[in-house]
Design a protein around this motif. Structure first.
Motif, mmCIF file in Angstrom:
data_model
loop_
_atom_site.group_PDB
_atom_site.id
_atom_site.type_symbol
_atom_site.label_atom_id
_atom_site.label_comp_id
_atom_site.label_asym_id
_atom_site.label_seq_id
_atom_site.Cartn_x
_atom_site.Cartn_y
_atom_site.Cartn_z
ATOM 1 N N ALA A 157 0.830 -1.200 0.000
ATOM 2 C CA ALA A 157 0.000 0.000 0.000
ATOM 3 C C ALA A 157 0.867 1.253 0.000
ATOM 4 C CB ALA A 157 -0.941 -0.006 1.209
ATOM 5 N N THR A 158 1.918 1.248 0.795
ATOM 6 C CA THR A 158 2.846 2.390 0.817
ATOM 7 C C THR A 158 3.479 2.574 -0.549
ATOM 8 O OG1 THR A 158 3.293 2.113 3.173
ATOM 9 C CG2 THR A 158 4.952 3.307 1.886
ATOM 10 N N MET A 159 3.932 1.471 -1.135
ATOM 11 C CA MET A 159 4.557 1.555 -2.454
ATOM 12 C C MET A 159 3.559 2.039 -3.506
ATOM 13 S SD MET A 159 6.689 -1.244 -4.598
ATOM 14 C CE MET A 159 5.263 -2.137 -5.131
ATOM 15 N N THR A 160 2.315 1.609 -3.414
ATOM 16 C CA THR A 160 1.295 2.014 -4.374
ATOM 17 C C THR A 160 1.059 3.519 -4.315
ATOM 18 O OG1 THR A 160 0.228 -0.147 -4.303
ATOM 19 C CG2 THR A 160 -1.124 1.716 -5.043
ATOM 20 N N VAL A 161 0.863 4.037 -3.108
ATOM 21 C CA VAL A 161 0.626 5.474 -2.966
ATOM 22 C C VAL A 161 1.838 6.262 -3.455
ATOM 23 C CG1 VAL A 161 0.231 7.344 -1.306
ATOM 24 C CG2 VAL A 161 -1.089 5.215 -1.138
ATOM 25 N N ALA A 162 3.032 5.839 -3.047
ATOM 26 C CA ALA A 162 4.245 6.546 -3.457
ATOM 27 C C ALA A 162 4.429 6.491 -4.977
ATOM 28 C CB ALA A 162 5.462 5.954 -2.752
ATOM 29 N N ALA A 163 4.191 5.330 -5.565
ATOM 30 C CA ALA A 163 4.382 5.167 -7.007
ATOM 31 C C ALA A 163 3.368 5.985 -7.800
ATOM 32 C CB ALA A 163 4.284 3.686 -7.384
ATOM 33 N N VAL A 164 2.117 5.963 -7.390
ATOM 34 C CA VAL A 164 1.093 6.706 -8.127
ATOM 35 C C VAL A 164 1.340 8.207 -7.991
ATOM 36 C CG1 VAL A 164 -1.379 7.266 -8.217
ATOM 37 C CG2 VAL A 164 -0.640 4.876 -8.061
ATOM 38 N N GLU A 165 1.622 8.676 -6.779
ATOM 39 C CA GLU A 165 1.887 10.107 -6.596
ATOM 40 C C GLU A 165 3.128 10.548 -7.375
ATOM 41 O OE1 GLU A 165 0.028 12.553 -5.033
ATOM 42 O OE2 GLU A 165 -1.466 10.961 -4.973
ATOM 43 N N GLY A 166 4.167 9.729 -7.375
ATOM 44 C CA GLY A 166 5.359 10.042 -8.167
ATOM 45 C C GLY A 166 5.063 10.045 -9.653
ATOM 46 N N ALA A 167 4.229 9.107 -10.083
ATOM 47 C CA ALA A 167 3.855 9.044 -11.500
ATOM 48 C C ALA A 167 3.088 10.299 -11.914
ATOM 49 C CB ALA A 167 3.020 7.799 -11.773
ATOM 50 N N VAL A 168 2.245 10.818 -11.032
ATOM 51 C CA VAL A 168 1.496 12.040 -11.350
ATOM 52 C C VAL A 168 2.467 13.199 -11.584
ATOM 53 C CG1 VAL A 168 -0.113 13.757 -10.408
ATOM 54 C CG2 VAL A 168 -0.627 11.312 -10.217
ATOM 55 N N VAL A 169 3.497 13.284 -10.760
ATOM 56 C CA VAL A 169 4.511 14.334 -10.947
ATOM 57 C C VAL A 169 5.195 14.165 -12.298
ATOM 58 C CG1 VAL A 169 6.703 15.253 -10.076
ATOM 59 C CG2 VAL A 169 4.867 14.663 -8.466
ATOM 60 N N LEU A 170 5.576 12.938 -12.649
ATOM 61 C CA LEU A 170 6.217 12.685 -13.941
ATOM 62 C C LEU A 170 5.269 12.984 -15.103
ATOM 63 C CD1 LEU A 170 8.167 9.377 -13.219
ATOM 64 C CD2 LEU A 170 9.127 11.665 -13.574
ATOM 65 N N CYS A 171 4.003 12.650 -14.944
ATOM 66 C CA CYS A 171 3.023 12.945 -15.999
ATOM 67 C C CYS A 171 2.964 14.446 -16.272
ATOM 68 C CB CYS A 171 1.635 12.456 -15.597
ATOM 69 S SG CYS A 171 1.424 10.658 -15.627
ATOM 70 N N ARG A 172 2.960 15.229 -15.210
ATOM 71 C CA ARG A 172 2.928 16.687 -15.391
ATOM 72 C C ARG A 172 4.199 17.162 -16.090
ATOM 73 N NH1 ARG A 172 1.508 20.106 -10.311
ATOM 74 N NH2 ARG A 172 1.141 21.652 -11.929
ATOM 75 N N ALA A 173 5.337 16.616 -15.704
ATOM 76 C CA ALA A 173 6.601 17.039 -16.299
ATOM 77 C C ALA A 173 6.688 16.654 -17.768
ATOM 78 C CB ALA A 173 7.772 16.428 -15.526
ATOM 79 N N GLN A 174 6.147 15.490 -18.112
ATOM 80 C CA GLN A 174 6.256 14.976 -19.481
ATOM 81 C C GLN A 174 5.025 15.274 -20.340
ATOM 82 O OE1 GLN A 174 7.322 10.800 -19.292
ATOM 83 N NE2 GLN A 174 8.945 11.204 -17.822
ATOM 84 N N HIS A 175 4.010 15.882 -19.763
ATOM 85 C CA HIS A 175 2.750 16.144 -20.483
ATOM 86 C C HIS A 175 2.227 14.882 -21.153
ATOM 87 C CE1 HIS A 175 2.804 20.528 -19.939
ATOM 88 N NE2 HIS A 175 4.098 20.349 -19.892
#
Length: 194
Positions: A157-175
């Motif tokens: 669960a910790t890894m899931t939250v961290a991974a999804v939140e990190g992915a959102v940051v990358l999505c914004r950076a990469q459009h």
């Protein structure tokens, strides 16, 4: 005393909260000023201190709680009704929609509160911790119900939250939603193997 309402029925207090959340998502906590909230919301100046006597910090804290409650409610609802992979996909779908509808300009208000202006709003620490704990607990409870032992479920669960939140940051950076899709694919494989 009833609140002044707009044509769509939202009170000036709610408009200010919604605007503060939007500003957090788009620009971070440093961009949330009373003037920016008033301009974004169209609320009258006097309503800030009427509804939020603590000024900017009280407004920010209330907005963090609102954003946290909204996302927590969505995650908890999904985790109560879906299998792990489906829950992941449904949460990712919420993020895909938010990212696409904002042209990759809006991220997570809670992450913004953590990384930006935290020293100026120490009273938000407890609220932020509670929000992330709710997200992790929702996923951990789902995994336990699906047969995982509690320790493993908590770590996943910790890894899931961290991974999804990190992915959102990358999505914004990469459009692009590709980072979120990649994270989701790997988390799904991990859940299948487990």
């Amino acid at each position: 005393m009833p609140s002044a309402r707009t044509e769509n029925g939202r009170s000036s207090k709610q408009r200010m909260l919604d605007s503060t959340v939007a500003l957090l998502q788009q620009h971070g906590a440093g961009a949330v000023t009373v003037d920016a909230v008033l301009q974004h919301s169209g609320a009258p100046r006097g309503s800030v201190y009427h509804h939020f006597p603590g000024g900017r910090n009280a407004l920010l804290l209330a907005a963090i709680r609102q954003a946290g409650d909204e996302m927590s409610g969505a995650i908890e609802a999904v985790c109560r009704t879906a299998a792990p992979r489906e829950a992941l996909e449904r949460v990712a779908s919420l993020w895909r929609h938010r990212l696409a509808s904002s042209e990759f300009g809006a991220g997570c208000a809670i992450v913004a509160a953590v990384v930006d202006n935290r020293a100026n709003l120490p009273e938000a620490d407890h609220a932020i911790q509670e929000i992330f704990t709710r997200w992790q607990s929702a996923f951990a409870d789902l995994l336990v119900r699906s047969g995982y032992d509690e320790g493993r479920a908590g770590r996943l669960a910790t890894m899931t939250v961290a991974a999804v939140e990190g992915a959102v940051v990358l999505c914004r950076a990469q459009h692009s939603t590709e980072p979120l899709d990649d994270v989701l694919a790997e988390l799904a494989l991990l859940l299948d193997r487990a």
